[in-house]
Write a protein that holds these residues in place. Structure first.
Motif, PDB file in Angstrom:
ATOM      1  N   HIS A  41      27.922  32.672  22.064  1.00  0.00           N
ATOM      2  CA  HIS A  41      28.350  32.156  22.850  1.00  0.00           C
ATOM      3  C   HIS A  41      29.376  32.584  23.931  1.00  0.00           C
ATOM      4  CE1 HIS A  41      26.695  29.754  19.977  1.00  0.00           C
ATOM      5  NE2 HIS A  41      26.600  30.500  19.112  1.00  0.00           N
ATOM      6  N   GLY A  42      28.891  31.799  25.073  1.00  0.00           N
ATOM      7  CA  GLY A  42      30.119  31.899  26.536  1.00  0.00           C
ATOM      8  C   GLY A  42      29.941  33.071  27.145  1.00  0.00           C
ATOM      9  N   ILE A  43      29.958  34.560  26.354  1.00  0.00           N
ATOM     10  CA  ILE A  43      30.283  36.074  27.092  1.00  0.00           C
ATOM     11  C   ILE A  43      29.070  36.493  27.143  1.00  0.00           C
ATOM     12  CG2 ILE A  43      31.321  38.174  26.544  1.00  0.00           C
ATOM     13  CD1 ILE A  43      33.380  35.701  27.266  1.00  0.00           C
ATOM     14  N   GLY A  44      27.558  36.588  26.608  1.00  0.00           N
ATOM     15  CA  GLY A  44      26.920  37.344  26.030  1.00  0.00           C
ATOM     16  C   GLY A  44      27.055  38.885  25.574  1.00  0.00           C
ATOM     17  N   PRO A  45      26.246  39.589  24.832  1.00  0.00           N
ATOM     18  CA  PRO A  45      26.342  40.692  25.315  1.00  0.00           C
ATOM     19  C   PRO A  45      26.920  41.379  25.200  1.00  0.00           C
ATOM     20  CG  PRO A  45      24.140  40.470  24.804  1.00  0.00           C
ATOM     21  CD  PRO A  45      24.489  39.512  25.401  1.00  0.00           C
ATOM     22  N   ALA A  46      26.357  42.045  26.782  1.00  0.00           N
ATOM     23  CA  ALA A  46      26.257  43.377  27.888  1.00  0.00           C
ATOM     24  C   ALA A  46      28.405  43.109  27.825  1.00  0.00           C
ATOM     25  CB  ALA A  46      26.164  42.940  28.975  1.00  0.00           C
ATOM     26  N   ARG A  47      29.099  42.234  27.724  1.00  0.00           N
ATOM     27  CA  ARG A  47      30.279  42.097  27.590  1.00  0.00           C
ATOM     28  C   ARG A  47      31.035  42.333  26.380  1.00  0.00           C
ATOM     29  NH1 ARG A  47      32.174  37.235  32.091  1.00  0.00           N
ATOM     30  NH2 ARG A  47      30.316  36.057  30.471  1.00  0.00           N
ATOM     31  N   ALA A  48      31.122  41.342  25.391  1.00  0.00           N
ATOM     32  CA  ALA A  48      31.378  40.662  24.391  1.00  0.00           C
ATOM     33  C   ALA A  48      31.081  42.295  23.391  1.00  0.00           C
ATOM     34  CB  ALA A  48      29.658  40.247  23.056  1.00  0.00           C
ATOM     35  N   THR A  49      30.479  43.558  23.314  1.00  0.00           N
ATOM     36  CA  THR A  49      30.281  44.427  22.401  1.00  0.00           C
ATOM     37  C   THR A  49      31.302  45.654  23.422  1.00  0.00           C
ATOM     38  OG1 THR A  49      28.426  45.142  23.904  1.00  0.00           O
ATOM     39  CG2 THR A  49      28.020  43.826  21.770  1.00  0.00           C
ATOM     40  N   MET A  80      43.409  50.192  12.054  1.00  0.00           N
ATOM     41  CA  MET A  80      42.894  51.798  11.751  1.00  0.00           C
ATOM     42  C   MET A  80      41.366  51.497  11.770  1.00  0.00           C
ATOM     43  SD  MET A  80      45.485  54.745  10.747  1.00  0.00           S
ATOM     44  CE  MET A  80      44.364  55.557  10.763  1.00  0.00           C
ATOM     45  N   TRP A  81      41.165  50.857  10.549  1.00  0.00           N
ATOM     46  CA  TRP A  81      39.598  51.095  10.330  1.00  0.00           C
ATOM     47  C   TRP A  81      38.908  50.099  11.027  1.00  0.00           C
ATOM     48  CZ3 TRP A  81      36.884  46.467   9.720  1.00  0.00           C
ATOM     49  CH2 TRP A  81      35.416  46.853   8.493  1.00  0.00           C
ATOM     50  N   CYS A  82      39.757  49.548  11.909  1.00  0.00           N
ATOM     51  CA  CYS A  82      38.919  47.661  13.162  1.00  0.00           C
ATOM     52  C   CYS A  82      38.649  49.118  13.901  1.00  0.00           C
ATOM     53  CB  CYS A  82      39.588  47.307  13.620  1.00  0.00           C
ATOM     54  SG  CYS A  82      40.171  45.748  12.436  1.00  0.00           S
ATOM     55  N   ALA A  83      39.402  50.204  14.114  1.00  0.00           N
ATOM     56  CA  ALA A  83      39.505  50.867  16.056  1.00  0.00           C
ATOM     57  C   ALA A  83      38.415  52.056  15.669  1.00  0.00           C
ATOM     58  CB  ALA A  83      40.364  51.170  16.569  1.00  0.00           C
ATOM     59  N   VAL A  84      38.456  52.876  14.321  1.00  0.00           N
ATOM     60  CA  VAL A  84      36.986  53.366  13.893  1.00  0.00           C
ATOM     61  C   VAL A  84      36.327  53.350  14.028  1.00  0.00           C
ATOM     62  CG1 VAL A  84      36.917  55.131  12.631  1.00  0.00           C
ATOM     63  CG2 VAL A  84      39.106  54.764  13.010  1.00  0.00           C
ATOM     64  N   ASN A  85      35.943  52.563  12.650  1.00  0.00           N
ATOM     65  CA  ASN A  85      34.105  51.838  12.208  1.00  0.00           C
ATOM     66  C   ASN A  85      33.429  50.603  14.083  1.00  0.00           C
ATOM     67  OD1 ASN A  85      34.195  53.142  10.270  1.00  0.00           O
ATOM     68  ND2 ASN A  85      36.221  52.417   9.643  1.00  0.00           N
ATOM     69  N   ARG A  86      35.352  49.791  14.377  1.00  0.00           N
ATOM     70  CA  ARG A  86      34.266  48.763  15.265  1.00  0.00           C
ATOM     71  C   ARG A  86      32.439  47.657  14.330  1.00  0.00           C
ATOM     72  NH1 ARG A  86      35.360  48.028  20.881  1.00  0.00           N
ATOM     73  NH2 ARG A  86      34.059  46.879  20.727  1.00  0.00           N
ATOM     74  N   VAL A  87      32.665  47.653  12.721  1.00  0.00           N
ATOM     75  CA  VAL A  87      32.025  47.136  12.117  1.00  0.00           C
ATOM     76  C   VAL A  87      32.143  45.398  12.141  1.00  0.00           C
ATOM     77  CG1 VAL A  87      31.130  46.778   9.885  1.00  0.00           C
ATOM     78  CG2 VAL A  87      31.528  49.019  10.965  1.00  0.00           C
ATOM     79  N   SER A  88      31.296  44.383  12.385  1.00  0.00           N
ATOM     80  CA  SER A  88      31.612  43.230  11.920  1.00  0.00           C
ATOM     81  C   SER A  88      31.505  42.765  10.958  1.00  0.00           C
ATOM     82  CB  SER A  88      30.167  42.646  13.012  1.00  0.00           C
ATOM     83  OG  SER A  88      28.924  42.482  12.430  1.00  0.00           O
ATOM     84  N   VAL A  89      31.684  41.346  10.698  1.00  0.00           N
ATOM     85  CA  VAL A  89      31.473  41.049   9.168  1.00  0.00           C
ATOM     86  C   VAL A  89      30.217  40.971   8.166  1.00  0.00           C
ATOM     87  CG1 VAL A  89      31.924  38.337   7.651  1.00  0.00           C
ATOM     88  CG2 VAL A  89      34.125  39.497   9.335  1.00  0.00           C
ATOM     89  N   ALA A 108      37.066  43.012  17.908  1.00  0.00           N
ATOM     90  CA  ALA A 108      35.685  43.063  18.238  1.00  0.00           C
ATOM     91  C   ALA A 108      34.894  43.181  17.271  1.00  0.00           C
ATOM     92  CB  ALA A 108      35.416  44.686  18.723  1.00  0.00           C
ATOM     93  N   VAL A 109      35.291  43.253  15.924  1.00  0.00           N
ATOM     94  CA  VAL A 109      35.520  42.824  14.667  1.00  0.00           C
ATOM     95  C   VAL A 109      34.756  41.639  14.212  1.00  0.00           C
ATOM     96  CG1 VAL A 109      35.879  43.321  12.068  1.00  0.00           C
ATOM     97  CG2 VAL A 109      36.051  45.062  13.972  1.00  0.00           C
ATOM     98  N   ALA A 110      36.084  41.125  15.012  1.00  0.00           N
ATOM     99  CA  ALA A 110      35.756  39.349  14.169  1.00  0.00           C
ATOM    100  C   ALA A 110      34.841  38.358  15.321  1.00  0.00           C
ATOM    101  CB  ALA A 110      37.333  38.722  14.542  1.00  0.00           C
ATOM    102  N   LEU A 111      35.245  39.044  17.140  1.00  0.00           N
ATOM    103  CA  LEU A 111      34.227  37.988  17.648  1.00  0.00           C
ATOM    104  C   LEU A 111      33.383  38.616  18.127  1.00  0.00           C
ATOM    105  CD1 LEU A 111      38.117  36.966  19.169  1.00  0.00           C
ATOM    106  CD2 LEU A 111      36.965  36.157  18.028  1.00  0.00           C
ATOM    107  N   GLY A 112      33.211  39.605  18.181  1.00  0.00           N
ATOM    108  CA  GLY A 112      31.929  40.313  19.038  1.00  0.00           C
ATOM    109  C   GLY A 112      30.677  39.668  18.851  1.00  0.00           C
ATOM    110  N   GLU A 113      30.061  39.513  17.854  1.00  0.00           N
ATOM    111  CA  GLU A 113      28.695  39.039  17.686  1.00  0.00           C
ATOM    112  C   GLU A 113      28.567  37.380  18.031  1.00  0.00           C
ATOM    113  OE1 GLU A 113      27.508  39.164  13.414  1.00  0.00           O
ATOM    114  OE2 GLU A 113      27.066  41.373  13.828  1.00  0.00           O
ATOM    115  N   LYS A 114      30.130  36.831  17.495  1.00  0.00           N
ATOM    116  CA  LYS A 114      29.177  35.330  18.442  1.00  0.00           C
ATOM    117  C   LYS A 114      29.643  34.815  19.323  1.00  0.00           C
ATOM    118  CE  LYS A 114      29.728  32.435  14.379  1.00  0.00           C
ATOM    119  NZ  LYS A 114      28.235  31.739  14.713  1.00  0.00           N
ATOM    120  N   TYR A 115      30.920  35.934  20.196  1.00  0.00           N
ATOM    121  CA  TYR A 115      30.696  35.929  21.950  1.00  0.00           C
ATOM    122  C   TYR A 115      29.784  36.528  22.131  1.00  0.00           C
ATOM    123  CZ  TYR A 115      35.633  34.250  21.308  1.00  0.00           C
ATOM    124  OH  TYR A 115      36.912  33.708  21.101  1.00  0.00           O
ATOM    125  N   SER A 116      29.587  37.042  22.015  1.00  0.00           N
ATOM    126  CA  SER A 116      27.615  37.839  22.461  1.00  0.00           C
ATOM    127  C   SER A 116      26.385  36.727  22.189  1.00  0.00           C
ATOM    128  CB  SER A 116      26.793  38.951  21.202  1.00  0.00           C
ATOM    129  OG  SER A 116      27.579  40.446  21.028  1.00  0.00           O
TER     130      SER A 116
END
Length: 571
Positions: free
Chosen positions: A443-451, A483-492, A433-441
């Protein structure tokens, strides 16, 4: 206090020698986070012969062990003790070989004392790649770079690599690890020809673009025998494994598991040379790759041949009994996972094992009583896995089978409920989610699924057991970072990706300790600090449950206590 501790240690040691009694060492800390529901937070833990014998405060432990000679050790009085971190899913071969290349990736990488800056745009990637190739010292030696991703770095193919250099053989290892791109010189150097490709099975040939020098998924796997001698040459591979050994220790790991690594005895023997010695700071366990075993023995002695692999481990490096890894669909980083609603640009996912072969192999291992770990990334792949589990539960019901859905990239709320109903558990990569969420929103996936990828919040609400893993090098193999990724889910870029899927710090800590142990059927030995369990402890400078959530990844790690051994980082 330090003088008192030292004198006490000498005196207790003398008493122990005189009486023939084992030393009981009581480690006093600012806080001890036990994950024991009865005593979740204490200030001391007593260790004897590598196991925990008591928890509480100093006075209560003295009372519990009043007939014993105790050493009261105050060296951690200003620190926090937590259950030893478990790197539940990492790959020594991939991590050692990829992170020893010229790393040009979508994120910064810190590998011990070596730093690799990220390339965030096509221009940055091209500039860094050309610079590294120009600095390559030997035109007769293969140049390898790992970390390329088209969505960040733009298109790349054989002709473009030929333009960078016709003399230097170039191999680009895509960020997923499931794809290779070669220039012409590299294909010639490695003896990769159209004739070789034509010898691949039809499903592998379909995943090769010869003109572009591009091999992916089954096509890439078919090349591993060609690349093995290069990537696993002892003079290259053994030092790279030593780097990873230090890397995982610096991460605070007390247990590392390789699920489904390449089945190759010479490779295993080299890994044993590094990880089997008694001074290794963690246990390095393995799970047999059922994909390889099924490709060779599905119609024969599959279980017997799998059992033979279990004998390849030694010392601190062993195979987990009655556990196997199977694979469903393609790589998350390549957008080759199998998706129910497909992709916005019309491309399609790939199968790593054809569904009919997967179903047959799963049934064979199921009937033999194996716990089956399954690589699955897309929601269509997950649907296929759940269908197979349900078919086998109806055909041959098993209690507590703990089939593990590994990675858990995309799913639906209905599938989460089905996971719970079928008794499946999850090993998730929260970095997706952290690494790919924004790009996949975009390209290819769309925000509804990527987020909504990696639905840890939904798993929590459904009461499904889940652990966290890095799949190093698919994410940094750092439990505090996971742990940080799972707790925060904040992108780059600083955006929250699916806030409804965030979990609490305590749930995240459990996911890299007790739930990780549960996923390997080892919760009675490790994962929490309770009397009778192995004394595997990670020593931190702050409590990850009470620091500001965005600070979790930055907590300094002193080192570990591994079954009674004190192992400070860097010593």
């Amino acid at each position: 206090m330090r003088v008192r501790w030292f004198i006490g240690l000498l005196f207790a040691g003398w008493l122990s020698l005189a009486s023939g009694e084992n030393i009981v060492t009581v480690y006093v800390a600012k806080e001890v986070v036990t994950l024991d529901d009865d005593m979740p937070l204490v200030t001391a833990v007593a260790v004897e012969s590598g196991r925990i014998v008591a928890i509480g405060d100093v006075e209560s432990i003295k009372s519990q062990l009043k007939s014993r000679s105790l050493v009261i050790d105050y060296r951690f009085a200003a620190r926090v003790l937590v259950p030893g971190f478990i790197n539940q899913h990492d790959h020594p071969f991939l991590a050692a070989t990829m992170l020893s290349t010229e790393v040009i990736a979508i994120e910064d990488w810190q590998v011990n004392d070596q730093y690799f800056p990220r390339a965030g745009t096509p221009a940055q990637y091209q500039r860094m790649l050309r610079q590294r190739v120009a600095q390559h010292p030997d035109t007769g030696k293969l140049f390898i770079s790992w970390g390329y991703h088209r969505l960040w770095h733009g298109d790349l193919n054989r002709g473009m690599l030929d333009d960078i250099s016709k003399d230097v053989p170039i191999l680009i290892w895509q960020r997923s690890g499931h794809e290779f791109i070669f220039n012409t010189r590299a294909l010639q150097l490695l003896g990769i020809s159209q004739t070789l490709v034509e010898s691949f099975p039809a499903s592998a040939r379909a995943q090769v673009n010869w003109a572009e020098g591009h091999f992916w998924e089954q096509g890439a796997l078919a090349l591993l025998p060609v690349l093995f001698k290069l990537l696993a040459a002892p003079d290259r591979y053994l030092p790279a494994l030593e780097v990873m050994k230090e890397y995982w220790h610096r991460a605070g790991a007390t247990w590392v598991v390789e699920p489904g690594g390449w089945v190759n005895q010479s490779l295993q023997e080299m890994q044993n040379r590094v990880f089997a010695p008694a001074d290794t700071p963690f246990h390095m366990d393995y799970i047999v790759d059922g994909k390889t075993m099924a490709s060779e023995y599905l119609d024969g002695e599959l279980i017997a041949e799998t059992e033979k692999i279990m004998e390849w481990g030694e010392g601190m490096s062993r195979f987990l009994p009655k556990q196997v890894k199977l694979f469903v669909d393609g790589a998350m980083y390549s957008q080759l996972m199998q998706m129910k609603q497909g992709y916005l640009d019309g491309h399609h996912g790939e199968w790593l094992i054809q569904p009919e072969i997967f179903a047959r192999a799963f049934a064979r291992y199921w009937d033999a009583g194996y716990q089956i770990h399954v690589h699955v990334n897309g929601d269509l792949g997950l649907e296929m896995l759940l269908d197979v589990v349900e078919e086998n539960m109806q055909r041959n019901p098993r209690v507590d089978h703990r089939t593990v859905a590994v990675h858990f990239g995309f799913s639906t709320p209905e599938q989460v409920e089905r996971i719970k109903r079928l008794g499946v558990i999850v090993s998730a990569n929260p970095y997706y989610a952290v690494a790919l969420g924004e790009k996949y929103s975009e390209h290819g996936i769309g925000p509804a699924r990527a987020t909504q990828m990696v639905r840890l919040g939904d798993l929590t609400r459904a009461g499904v057991s889940f652990s966290l893993h890095a799949d190093t090098p698919m994410a940094p193999g750092l439990p505090l970072f996971l742990m940080w990724c799972a707790v925060n889910r904040v992108s780059v870029e600083g955006d929250i990706i699916g806030g409804n899927q965030r979990i609490t710090p305590e749930q995240a800590l459990r996911a890299v300790t007790l739930e990780a142990a549960y996923s390997m059927q080892m919760e009675h030995e490790i994962g929490s600090l309770e009397p009778g369990k192995l004394a595997n402890i990670t020593v931190l400078d702050a409590n990850p449950l009470t620091v500001e959530p965005m600070a979790i990844r930055d907590i300094p790690i002193w080192g570990t206590i591994h079954e009674g051994r004190l192992l400070p980082i860097g010593k």
